[in-house]
Design a protein around this motif. Structure first.
Motif, PDB file in Angstrom:
ATOM      1  N   GLU A  78       0.838  -1.191   0.000  1.00  0.00           N
ATOM      2  CA  GLU A  78       0.000   0.000   0.000  1.00  0.00           C
ATOM      3  C   GLU A  78       0.873   1.242   0.000  1.00  0.00           C
ATOM      4  OE1 GLU A  78      -2.395  -0.443   3.458  1.00  0.00           O
ATOM      5  OE2 GLU A  78      -0.785   0.040   4.845  1.00  0.00           O
ATOM      6  N   ALA A  79       0.357   2.264  -0.626  1.00  0.00           N
ATOM      7  CA  ALA A  79       1.021   3.574  -0.624  1.00  0.00           C
ATOM      8  C   ALA A  79      -0.092   4.604  -0.731  1.00  0.00           C
ATOM      9  CB  ALA A  79       2.003   3.705  -1.769  1.00  0.00           C
ATOM     10  N   ASN A  80      -0.474   5.152   0.422  1.00  0.00           N
ATOM     11  CA  ASN A  80      -1.598   6.076   0.489  1.00  0.00           C
ATOM     12  C   ASN A  80      -1.108   7.475   0.830  1.00  0.00           C
ATOM     13  OD1 ASN A  80      -3.700   4.039   0.117  1.00  0.00           O
ATOM     14  ND2 ASN A  80      -3.110   3.313   2.154  1.00  0.00           N
ATOM     15  N   PHE A  81      -1.540   8.423   0.025  1.00  0.00           N
ATOM     16  CA  PHE A  81      -1.179   9.827   0.238  1.00  0.00           C
ATOM     17  C   PHE A  81      -2.477  10.611   0.379  1.00  0.00           C
ATOM     18  CE2 PHE A  81       2.242   7.719  -1.910  1.00  0.00           C
ATOM     19  CZ  PHE A  81       3.364   8.149  -1.228  1.00  0.00           C
ATOM     20  N   ASN A  82      -2.746  11.066   1.599  1.00  0.00           N
ATOM     21  CA  ASN A  82      -4.016  11.698   1.932  1.00  0.00           C
ATOM     22  C   ASN A  82      -3.797  13.143   2.344  1.00  0.00           C
ATOM     23  OD1 ASN A  82      -5.257   9.053   1.726  1.00  0.00           O
ATOM     24  ND2 ASN A  82      -4.431   8.632   3.774  1.00  0.00           N
ATOM     25  N   ASN A  83      -4.523  14.068   1.722  1.00  0.00           N
ATOM     26  CA  ASN A  83      -4.412  15.497   2.046  1.00  0.00           C
ATOM     27  C   ASN A  83      -2.960  15.972   1.967  1.00  0.00           C
ATOM     28  OD1 ASN A  83      -7.115  15.167   2.587  1.00  0.00           O
ATOM     29  ND2 ASN A  83      -7.034  15.894   4.712  1.00  0.00           N
ATOM     30  N   CYS A  84      -2.255  15.573   0.941  1.00  0.00           N
ATOM     31  CA  CYS A  84      -0.830  15.912   0.796  1.00  0.00           C
ATOM     32  C   CYS A  84      -0.614  16.890  -0.348  1.00  0.00           C
ATOM     33  CB  CYS A  84       0.001  14.646   0.532  1.00  0.00           C
ATOM     34  SG  CYS A  84       0.091  13.511   1.941  1.00  0.00           S
ATOM     35  N   ILE A  85       0.534  17.547  -0.327  1.00  0.00           N
ATOM     36  CA  ILE A  85       1.018  18.340  -1.453  1.00  0.00           C
ATOM     37  C   ILE A  85       2.250  17.638  -1.999  1.00  0.00           C
ATOM     38  CG2 ILE A  85       2.013  20.530  -2.222  1.00  0.00           C
ATOM     39  CD1 ILE A  85       0.512  21.915   0.039  1.00  0.00           C
ATOM     40  N   ILE A  86       2.238  17.355  -3.297  1.00  0.00           N
ATOM     41  CA  ILE A  86       3.392  16.755  -3.972  1.00  0.00           C
ATOM     42  C   ILE A  86       3.718  17.655  -5.153  1.00  0.00           C
ATOM     43  CG2 ILE A  86       4.297  14.714  -5.137  1.00  0.00           C
ATOM     44  CD1 ILE A  86       2.164  13.106  -3.491  1.00  0.00           C
ATOM     45  N   TYR A  87       4.780  18.443  -5.021  1.00  0.00           N
ATOM     46  CA  TYR A  87       5.030  19.521  -5.966  1.00  0.00           C
ATOM     47  C   TYR A  87       6.523  19.787  -6.087  1.00  0.00           C
ATOM     48  CZ  TYR A  87       2.178  22.765  -8.696  1.00  0.00           C
ATOM     49  OH  TYR A  87       1.511  23.388  -9.716  1.00  0.00           O
ATOM     50  N   GLY A  88       6.890  20.686  -6.997  1.00  0.00           N
ATOM     51  CA  GLY A  88       8.291  21.039  -7.153  1.00  0.00           C
ATOM     52  C   GLY A  88       8.520  21.901  -8.375  1.00  0.00           C
ATOM     53  N   ASN A  89       9.797  22.099  -8.703  1.00  0.00           N
ATOM     54  CA  ASN A  89      10.157  22.957  -9.829  1.00  0.00           C
ATOM     55  C   ASN A  89      10.455  22.155 -11.089  1.00  0.00           C
ATOM     56  OD1 ASN A  89      12.523  21.841  -8.885  1.00  0.00           O
ATOM     57  ND2 ASN A  89      13.726  23.719  -8.987  1.00  0.00           N
ATOM     58  N   ASP A  90      10.073  20.877 -11.089  1.00  0.00           N
ATOM     59  CA  ASP A  90      10.210  20.030 -12.276  1.00  0.00           C
ATOM     60  C   ASP A  90       8.829  19.495 -12.621  1.00  0.00           C
ATOM     61  OD1 ASP A  90      11.365  18.727 -14.379  1.00  0.00           O
ATOM     62  OD2 ASP A  90      12.722  17.504 -13.197  1.00  0.00           O
ATOM     63  N   ASN A  91       8.738  18.731 -13.673  1.00  0.00           N
ATOM     64  CA  ASN A  91       7.445  18.211 -14.073  1.00  0.00           C
ATOM     65  C   ASN A  91       7.633  16.930 -14.898  1.00  0.00           C
ATOM     66  OD1 ASN A  91       4.541  18.311 -14.559  1.00  0.00           O
ATOM     67  ND2 ASN A  91       5.130  18.749 -16.670  1.00  0.00           N
ATOM     68  N   PRO A  92       6.934  15.823 -14.591  1.00  0.00           N
ATOM     69  CA  PRO A  92       6.032  15.675 -13.443  1.00  0.00           C
ATOM     70  C   PRO A  92       6.806  15.471 -12.155  1.00  0.00           C
ATOM     71  CG  PRO A  92       6.157  13.611 -14.651  1.00  0.00           C
ATOM     72  CD  PRO A  92       6.976  14.602 -15.440  1.00  0.00           C
ATOM     73  N   GLU A  93       6.103  15.572 -11.014  1.00  0.00           N
ATOM     74  CA  GLU A  93       6.771  15.449  -9.721  1.00  0.00           C
ATOM     75  C   GLU A  93       6.394  14.172  -8.973  1.00  0.00           C
ATOM     76  OE1 GLU A  93       9.275  16.671  -8.636  1.00  0.00           O
ATOM     77  OE2 GLU A  93       9.552  18.759  -9.234  1.00  0.00           O
ATOM     78  N   PHE A  94       5.807  13.185  -9.676  1.00  0.00           N
ATOM     79  CA  PHE A  94       5.741  11.843  -9.094  1.00  0.00           C
ATOM     80  C   PHE A  94       5.854  10.816 -10.213  1.00  0.00           C
ATOM     81  CE2 PHE A  94       1.295  13.023  -9.708  1.00  0.00           C
ATOM     82  CZ  PHE A  94       0.678  11.880 -10.199  1.00  0.00           C
TER      83      PHE A  94
END
Length: 525
Positions: free
Chosen positions: A405-421
């Motif tokens: 499992e890998a759950n990301f809840n109410n998170c910000i995943i961001y940065g100065n590149d794209n994409p960031e995941f």
């Protein structure tokens, strides 16, 4: 031929001028020197650790070539400072680096003085854990004397280091069960295991670690609120089979000093090193360590902030990290390998590779976390968030392990590149879900394909994409979000109820924002 005659003529003129010219005539200094600064601050150093080199520029603004009869420290040969003047170390013996005679300085010219120190605080007297050591550099004497102050704050510390053979120079290395067969294995990892009396780090003195400080089987290393831990190059902490690490920081009232947080960083205290990545190794939660907790910690300037390996099927998470920050790492903020991590109110930023990488499968549950990457020191290969379920050995053989499992809840995943995941799987078990998150992913070649089917509610639900998080100053690791943030109010209440206050203890039970911070109105200045 004409060129040869011209060359010989010019050479002859130069030779005639140099042979007729008298040596420079130097007159004694009359106290008219000028200095680039009136006080040299060598910043803070730990006892018995050499400082960086600092410099003082000295000017002769006059039209005369002068000689400075003496340059010396006020404390003479007993000074804890040493200096070098334009590459020379002065008189030999006990006065070397302390006393200089007849230093010449041409008209309208300058010279450099380089100053260093290594101070044993125990020789300074007093019972304090820190001591302000001062001296003066004296230029000339009598009525012509001028001086520049030199100031250093010296801190006492608890030093933890491996033994070293005085004859062979061989440094002690760690031995522990590496392959899980129950027998200790020799490693090349310099360091030693902590003794029982060393297993509690307090806030009374800083700790300076050389090599890896090991936590042995069945032992627990506890770091109390306000502890300060400094690592030399290629150093860190390793927690081995059945060992545990508990970092028990607390909320700080001053967000500049973070007086109650546990801070882990390099051992260079000069401002130049304040934000330099890769100064030390990692906190290594080795396969078999268990029940590791980190609360209210700042981990900065490492190679890998936290490396967690194994134990993905343990009944309790191998690592629980809350209300913490990881910044300025040269590789990964957190690197997980087939492990289990629970994170709440976690902020990671500025990593040379990924801020968080969950590799070779595992179990990961992140709630109200800010996983950002605004690294600008070099090209980075990976996005802020990386998930995969495989490893490749030296023979290019691929081994897979399920991402349970890998759950990301109410998170910000961001940065100065794209994409960031980035989501990469080779095996059949690859479970993940992003819920009520602000995500950066703008790639037409991948959007809607494979793991990036953003309409599939099994994997994605109520997320926002590519909208401004309005970070305060991500390049300076100021990761609060402003009132104009796209993350404002997008959090799901059921997750906010699990983490009712943000990393600064601000309530988020009403209109929760995504990420570790509730939004604020930034000061205009």
């Amino acid at each position: 031929m004409k060129r040869l005659l011209s060359f010989l003529l010019c050479f002859g003129i130069l030779l005639f001028w140099s042979s007729c010219r008298n040596d420079f005539e130097f007159t004694p200094s009359k106290g008219q020197l000028e200095f680039a600064k009136d006080t040299i601050y060598l910043d803070t150093v730990f006892t018995n650790i050499g400082s960086s080199t600092y410099n003082l520029k000295v000017y002769n603004r006059s039209d005369d070539d002068i000689v400075i009869p003496t340059i010396q420290f006020e404390n003479g040969v007993n000074s804890r400072y040493r200096m070098n003047i334009d590459g020379t170390t002065g008189l030999e013996g006990t006065q070397e680096g302390k006393f200089f005679e007849d230093v010449e300085l041409l008209a309208k010219d300058s010279l450099f003085i380089f100053i260093e120190t290594t101070i044993d605080i125990s020789t300074l007297g007093g019972l304090e854990n820190q001591f302000l050591y001062t001296d003066k550099i004296l230029f000339d004497s009598g009525n012509n004397q001028q001086d520049v102050d030199v100031v250093t704050l010296v801190k006492d510390a608890v030093f933890i280091y491996p033994s070293k053979d005085d004859i062979t120079g061989i440094v002690e290395t760690l031995s522990f069960d590496v392959d899980g067969d129950g027998t200790p294995d020799e490693t090349t990892l310099e360091g030693r295991f902590l003794a029982d009396e060393e297993l509690t780090f307090t806030n009374e003195k800083p700790y300076v670690i050389y090599g890896y400080a090991g936590v042995g089987a069945g032992k627990t290393l506890t770091m109390e609120a306000g502890a300060r831990v400094h690592f030399h190059a290629d150093s860190g902490i390793i927690v081995t089979d059945n060992g545990s690490l508990n970092i028990n920081g607390a909320l700080s009232t001053d967000q500049e000093t973070l007086e109650n947080e546990v801070i882990l960083e390099g051992d260079r205290l000069e401002p130049l090193y304040e934000d330099i990545p890769g100064q030390w190794g990692t906190i290594w939660l080795y396969n078999g360590s268990e029940n590791n907790t980190i609360n209210y910690a700042t981990i900065k300037n490492a190679t890998i902030g936290v490396l967690s390996e194994g134990n993905q099927n343990a009944t309790t998470d191998k690592l629980t990290i809350t209300n913490s920050q990881i910044y300025n790492v040269s590789s990964f903020g957190i690197l997980g390998r087939a492990t289990s991590i629970r994170a709440e109110n976690l902020v990671i930023n500025n990593a040379g590779q990924s801020s968080f990488a969950g590799t070779y499968g595992g179990k990961y549950n992140f709630t109200h976390c800010t996983i950002a990457n605004y690294w600008n020191s070099s090209f980075r290969q990976f996005p802020a968030l990386l998930l995969n379920d495989f490893i490749v050995d030296e023979n290019n053989t691929v081994f897979t392990n399920g991402l349970v499992e890998a759950n990301f809840n109410n998170c910000i995943i961001y940065g100065n590149d794209n994409p960031e995941f980035l989501l990469e799987n080779e095996g059949e078990v690859f479970n993940y879900k992003f819920t009520n998150c602000l995500l950066r992913f703008d790639n037409n070649n991948l959007d809607g394909q494979g793991n990036y089917d953003f309409e599939n509610l099994t994997f994605y639900e109520n997320n926002l994409f590519n909208q401004d998080p309005d970070f305060e100053d991500p390049f300076s690791n100021k990761m609060r979000i402003g009132a104009d943030s796209a993350a404002d109010g997008i959090g799901l209440s059921i997750f906010a109820s699990q983490v009712p206050n943000d990393i600064l203890n601000v309530s988020r039970t009403v209109a929760p924002d995504a990420g570790a911070y509730q939004s604020v109105v930034f000061d205009e200045d």
